[in-house]
Design an enzyme around this catalytic site. Structure first.
Site, PDB file in Angstrom:
ATOM      1  N   ASN A  63      54.038  34.099  35.531  1.00 45.45           N
ATOM      2  CA  ASN A  63      53.339  35.010  34.614  1.00 45.45           C
ATOM      3  C   ASN A  63      53.426  36.421  35.192  1.00 45.45           C
ATOM      4  O   ASN A  63      52.750  36.737  36.164  1.00 45.45           O
ATOM      5  CB  ASN A  63      51.871  34.566  34.492  1.00 45.45           C
ATOM      6  CG  ASN A  63      51.034  35.569  33.723  1.00 45.45           C
ATOM      7  OD1 ASN A  63      51.558  36.432  33.011  1.00 45.45           O
ATOM      8  ND2 ASN A  63      49.714  35.460  33.855  1.00 45.45           N
ATOM      9  N   TRP A  64      54.255  37.236  34.571  1.00 43.75           N
ATOM     10  CA  TRP A  64      54.469  38.597  35.108  1.00 43.75           C
ATOM     11  C   TRP A  64      53.334  39.549  34.763  1.00 43.75           C
ATOM     12  O   TRP A  64      53.315  40.683  35.247  1.00 43.75           O
ATOM     13  CB  TRP A  64      55.785  39.165  34.561  1.00 43.75           C
ATOM     14  CG  TRP A  64      57.019  38.475  35.032  1.00 43.75           C
ATOM     15  CD1 TRP A  64      57.113  37.356  35.819  1.00 43.75           C
ATOM     16  CD2 TRP A  64      58.370  38.858  34.741  1.00 43.75           C
ATOM     17  NE1 TRP A  64      58.423  37.018  36.029  1.00 43.75           N
ATOM     18  CE2 TRP A  64      59.219  37.931  35.372  1.00 43.75           C
ATOM     19  CE3 TRP A  64      58.943  39.891  33.999  1.00 43.75           C
ATOM     20  CZ2 TRP A  64      60.611  38.017  35.297  1.00 43.75           C
ATOM     21  CZ3 TRP A  64      60.325  39.976  33.914  1.00 43.75           C
ATOM     22  CH2 TRP A  64      61.147  39.043  34.559  1.00 43.75           C
ATOM     23  N   GLU A  75      42.411  36.237  32.000  1.00 44.95           N
ATOM     24  CA  GLU A  75      42.340  37.694  31.781  1.00 44.95           C
ATOM     25  C   GLU A  75      42.168  38.009  30.295  1.00 44.95           C
ATOM     26  O   GLU A  75      41.534  38.996  29.937  1.00 44.95           O
ATOM     27  CB  GLU A  75      43.589  38.371  32.375  1.00 44.95           C
ATOM     28  CG  GLU A  75      43.525  38.381  33.898  1.00 44.95           C
ATOM     29  CD  GLU A  75      44.860  38.327  34.607  1.00 44.95           C
ATOM     30  OE1 GLU A  75      45.897  38.613  33.983  1.00 44.95           O
ATOM     31  OE2 GLU A  75      44.869  37.978  35.811  1.00 44.95           O
ATOM     32  N   GLY A 120      44.685  35.930  41.630  1.00 41.39           N
ATOM     33  CA  GLY A 120      44.921  37.271  42.164  1.00 41.39           C
ATOM     34  C   GLY A 120      43.996  37.649  43.309  1.00 41.39           C
ATOM     35  O   GLY A 120      43.911  38.810  43.686  1.00 41.39           O
ATOM     36  N   SER A 124      46.801  32.108  43.138  1.00 43.02           N
ATOM     37  CA  SER A 124      47.273  32.527  44.463  1.00 43.02           C
ATOM     38  C   SER A 124      48.281  31.547  45.083  1.00 43.02           C
ATOM     39  O   SER A 124      48.253  31.291  46.287  1.00 43.02           O
ATOM     40  CB  SER A 124      46.084  32.775  45.395  1.00 43.02           C
ATOM     41  OG  SER A 124      45.282  33.832  44.885  1.00 43.02           O
ATOM     42  N   GLY A 178      51.231  34.028  39.348  1.00 43.36           N
ATOM     43  CA  GLY A 178      51.141  35.420  38.916  1.00 43.36           C
ATOM     44  C   GLY A 178      51.908  36.324  39.871  1.00 43.36           C
ATOM     45  O   GLY A 178      53.135  36.412  39.812  1.00 43.36           O
ATOM     46  N   GLY A 179      51.179  36.978  40.768  1.00 50.12           N
ATOM     47  CA  GLY A 179      51.747  37.987  41.664  1.00 50.12           C
ATOM     48  C   GLY A 179      53.061  37.577  42.321  1.00 50.12           C
ATOM     49  O   GLY A 179      54.028  38.352  42.340  1.00 50.12           O
TER      50      GLY A 179
HETATM   51  C1  PEP Z   1      47.934  33.948  37.030  1.00 50.85           C
HETATM   52  O1  PEP Z   1      47.982  35.102  36.630  1.00 50.85           O
HETATM   53  O2  PEP Z   1      47.979  33.030  36.215  1.00 50.85           O
HETATM   54  C2  PEP Z   1      47.813  33.701  38.468  1.00 50.85           C
HETATM   55  C3  PEP Z   1      47.654  32.471  38.873  1.00 50.85           C
HETATM   56  O3  PEP Z   1      47.875  34.800  39.298  1.00 50.85           O
HETATM   57  P1  PEP Z   1      48.057  34.775  40.897  1.00 50.85           P
HETATM   58  O4  PEP Z   1      49.154  33.802  41.219  1.00 50.85           O
HETATM   59  O5  PEP Z   1      48.431  36.188  41.235  1.00 50.85           O
HETATM   60  O6  PEP Z   1      46.753  34.352  41.478  1.00 50.85           O
END
Ligand code: PEP
Length: 260
Positions: free
Chosen positions: A11-12, A105, A179, A218, A239-240
């Protein structure tokens, strides 16, 4: 191990313009192809912003890349006066095979309720797009209701009332782990995935309980293997770390860390 194909989703969020998107997809696919990644054994998908979907589609088709494309949201409506929204038919034309629905989000900053999530799931089903339904508890809900209650309730709410359940994926993402660098333990992820699966079985029968269930929050290349060692967890939503081709390809190649 189960016969569900592991799913690694990136997920960008609101990052990268369409030129940067092309560069990242190229680097990711080249890196995985160089490492002889078996795309049929571990499915890999990227979810860029809407503005990059057309460029990504063109690139993937021209280069015959095997990475899958997904969108980050879908309108519950078919067409008309809904400024800023993007419909399921538009996404289907862009070869978006997947769509994230109900990411925390969107629930938090765009007031997406379970009813809206449910309507968006219907829109995805209608256009043959597989919804990746995001569920998860906040820190406060964790403390007051425990870990499984909210994700299970959100799962059932997202799926209720549809005539027929098409293919769908559930992404269990504890809000406190997104995140933040705080990660659920593999055992916690396994327990919640098992609770979601049990609820799916109870409410919709054996077939629905074969849906893939992901963990998100994360995830990095150095912690992914722990989650995927559990037979209950069928992949990860990242995500990140999905914005870095090397890191995301390391996550996609999680099997090299697992002794089978
Ligand atoms: C996400 O946005 O779905 C997510 C899991 O973000 P991150 O990996 O940055 O925690």
């Amino acid at each position: 191990m189960t016969n569900r194909v592991p799913f690694i989703a990136g997920n960008w969020k609101m990052n990268l313009d369409h030129l940067q998107a092309i560069a990242l997809i190229q680097k990711l696919c080249w890196t995985l192809n160089d490492a002889d990644h078996d795309w049929g054994k571990v499915e890999v998908a990227v979810f860029p912003p809407f503005t990059s979907l057309r460029s990504a589609q063109t690139l993937i088709e021209a280069e015959r890349f095997e990475v899958r494309l997904g969108a980050q949201d879908i309108s519950a409506h078919e067409s008309g006066a809904f400024t800023g929204e993007v419909s399921g038919s538009m996404l289907a034309k862009l070869d978006a095979k997947y769509v994230l629905i109900g990411h925390s989000e969107r629930r938090q900053y765009h007031s997406e309720t379970d009813e809206i999530v449910n309507a968006k799931v219907a829109a995805a089903f209608k256009h043959g797009i597989t919804p990746v339904i995001c569920v998860g508890e906040t820190l406060e809900e964790l403390e007051t209701q425990g870990q499984s209650a909210v994700p299970v309730a959100q799962t059932i709410a997202a799926l209720s009332g549809h005539d027929k359940l098409s293919d769908f994926i559930i992404a269990y993402e504890p809000v406190w782990a997104i995140g933040t660098g705080k990660v659920a333990t593999p055992k916690e992820a396994e327990d919640v995935a098992a609770a979601i699966r049990a609820a799916l079985r109870e409410n919709y029968g054996e077939e629905a309980s074969n849906a893939r269930i992901l963990y998100g929050g994360s995830v990095k290349a150095n912690n992914v293997a722990g989650f995927l060692q559990s037979p209950e967890v069928d992949g990860v939503l990242v995500g990140g770390a999905s914005l870095d081709a090397e890191e995301f390809s390391g996550i996609s190649r999680f099997q090299k860390h697992i002794v089978l």
